[in-house]
Design a protein around this motif. Sequence first.
Motif, PDB file in Angstrom:
ATOM      1  N   LYS A   1       0.822  -1.214   0.000  1.00  0.00           N
ATOM      2  CA  LYS A   1       0.000   0.000   0.000  1.00  0.00           C
ATOM      3  C   LYS A   1       0.855   1.262   0.000  1.00  0.00           C
ATOM      4  O   LYS A   1       0.586   2.201  -0.772  1.00  0.00           O
ATOM      5  N   ASP A   2       1.875   1.323   0.838  1.00  0.00           N
ATOM      6  CA  ASP A   2       2.707   2.524   0.903  1.00  0.00           C
ATOM      7  C   ASP A   2       3.436   2.760  -0.416  1.00  0.00           C
ATOM      8  O   ASP A   2       3.536   3.899  -0.890  1.00  0.00           O
ATOM      9  N   LYS A   3       3.956   1.686  -1.002  1.00  0.00           N
ATOM     10  CA  LYS A   3       4.662   1.815  -2.276  1.00  0.00           C
ATOM     11  C   LYS A   3       3.696   2.226  -3.390  1.00  0.00           C
ATOM     12  O   LYS A   3       4.040   3.028  -4.265  1.00  0.00           O
ATOM     13  N   LEU A   4       2.488   1.679  -3.340  1.00  0.00           N
ATOM     14  CA  LEU A   4       1.488   2.047  -4.343  1.00  0.00           C
ATOM     15  C   LEU A   4       1.092   3.511  -4.193  1.00  0.00           C
ATOM     16  O   LEU A   4       0.906   4.219  -5.200  1.00  0.00           O
ATOM     17  N   ASP A   5       0.962   3.990  -2.970  1.00  0.00           N
ATOM     18  CA  ASP A   5       0.658   5.403  -2.744  1.00  0.00           C
ATOM     19  C   ASP A   5       1.735   6.292  -3.373  1.00  0.00           C
ATOM     20  O   ASP A   5       1.435   7.337  -3.966  1.00  0.00           O
ATOM     21  N   PHE A   6       2.985   5.871  -3.251  1.00  0.00           N
ATOM     22  CA  PHE A   6       4.079   6.621  -3.882  1.00  0.00           C
ATOM     23  C   PHE A   6       3.918   6.636  -5.398  1.00  0.00           C
ATOM     24  O   PHE A   6       4.069   7.688  -6.044  1.00  0.00           O
ATOM     25  N   VAL A   7       3.604   5.488  -5.990  1.00  0.00           N
ATOM     26  CA  VAL A   7       3.414   5.408  -7.445  1.00  0.00           C
ATOM     27  C   VAL A   7       2.267   6.308  -7.890  1.00  0.00           C
ATOM     28  O   VAL A   7       2.358   7.009  -8.905  1.00  0.00           O
ATOM     29  N   MET A   8       1.189   6.327  -7.117  1.00  0.00           N
ATOM     30  CA  MET A   8       0.038   7.161  -7.473  1.00  0.00           C
ATOM     31  C   MET A   8       0.404   8.640  -7.445  1.00  0.00           C
ATOM     32  O   MET A   8       0.011   9.404  -8.338  1.00  0.00           O
ATOM     33  N   ARG A   9       1.147   9.053  -6.448  1.00  0.00           N
ATOM     34  CA  ARG A   9       1.587  10.453  -6.399  1.00  0.00           C
ATOM     35  C   ARG A   9       2.536  10.756  -7.555  1.00  0.00           C
ATOM     36  O   ARG A   9       2.445  11.803  -8.201  1.00  0.00           O
ATOM     37  N   LEU A  10       3.430   9.806  -7.813  1.00  0.00           N
ATOM     38  CA  LEU A  10       4.419   9.974  -8.881  1.00  0.00           C
ATOM     39  C   LEU A  10       3.751  10.142 -10.245  1.00  0.00           C
ATOM     40  O   LEU A  10       4.097  11.047 -11.016  1.00  0.00           O
ATOM     41  N   LYS A  11       2.778   9.272 -10.547  1.00  0.00           N
ATOM     42  CA  LYS A  11       2.175   9.259 -11.892  1.00  0.00           C
ATOM     43  C   LYS A  11       0.995  10.213 -12.024  1.00  0.00           C
ATOM     44  O   LYS A  11       0.803  10.817 -13.081  1.00  0.00           O
ATOM     45  N   ASN A  12       0.186  10.357 -10.971  1.00  0.00           N
ATOM     46  CA  ASN A  12      -1.049  11.138 -11.092  1.00  0.00           C
ATOM     47  C   ASN A  12      -0.855  12.622 -10.801  1.00  0.00           C
ATOM     48  O   ASN A  12      -1.578  13.456 -11.351  1.00  0.00           O
TER      49      ASN A  12
END
Length: 449
Positions: free
Chosen positions: A270-281
Amino acid sequence: MTNILDVVKSKDPDQKEFHQAVTEVLETVQPVLDRNPEFRQAAILERIVEPERLIMFRVPWMDDQGQVQVNRGFRIEMNSAIGPYKGGLRFHPSVTLSILKFLAFEQVFKNALTTLPMGGGKGGSDFDPKGKSDNEVMRFCQSFMLELFRHIGPNTDIPAGDIGIGAREIGFLFGMYKKLRNEFTGVLTGKALAWGGSLIRPEATGYGCVYFAAEMLSTKYDNFEGKSCLVSGSGNVAQYTVEKINELGGKVVTLSDSTGYIFDEEGIDKDKLDFVMRLKNIRRGRIKEYIEKYSGAVYTEVDTSLDHNPLWDHKADCAFPSATQNEINEKDANNLVNNGVKLVAEGANMPSTPEAIDIFVENKLLYAPGKAANAGGVAVSGLEMAQNSMRISWPKEEVDNRLKIIMKSIHQSCVDASEEYGAPGNYMVGANIAGFVKVVNAMLDQGLV
């Protein structure tokens, strides 16, 4: 059938993606044609491969340096037998008439599978929003809508987002449509919640794909618990595929973008996915930045000299191609099989080549074609249309529950059709036949139009 394919290819010899989509459907619906000779008499095949309407237009816009730029805009209104045209808009340099025709053709049957009253269409432009300022994107979207508004409407054609079109672009497009038509209607889906959007819409394609995959696993008395999964892409579909797999107890180890892919053996939690979402979105960054934060991961840059994609050459239980068309070729498919993958669910549209699909079927993988597995996005778009018509907003739990029900129904339709026509367990055959029969029967009911 061969004659129809020859005609399609001779009329548009350069449209290889469209040829691929048509070939797949026509080859699998042959038993339906044999059982229903009236379909041939009514020239159903000849009619279903031709768009009802094809719109192409220029889109002039001004960049931040005051230079006028010109792109091409398209809208393919493929088939309206069971409802108004429905399908996304794609902004990407790779957009061509062939790609949009294949997407529109697939959309017809995908929408039919949802059981919602929606026809099929697709559109977009060769405009690339990457690297553009918000003002440049706004000016382009406004110019694009200056032509498109003439051809769409809540009871005619309802576009949505696709690659290159997120909440920002939908907002700019809707704002110009509202100004031009002097009306506030549900003409676009994927809107922000504050002005007509639906809860679960951003998540819908990814969630729906995982729900469909879970249904396939359940036929083998299995589930996602402890499953290692490969996911390509890093946009909405991939992000929410990861989120739902995590929720169901699986582990995702890959994500990608056009520059390369990351492999994280520990899993993208979840934490890593949150980072990806901030990075891409939000930041619109590149997936390579993942390894700068998480040192345990490995990044592999795209190598165009390779005849395969190394993302698909890792040991795993499930694969979710969620990036773009034809991203899995014959060698990739063999690598997946050799590395123990037992399930492939397509989050993207037509991400597997015909040769790859043959390998999946021959090896008896649980293979879910995009027109079935990724129908969750357009399903919730249909639910957004319903909410707009009633001027209400359903809670998250209700929309998610309706999505689950729709994906379960699509799965059952595929199973039933594949069994009825002698190909039990072949979800590609089941999806193509179930969608085809519904659309064709509606066309026959409405006469020669």
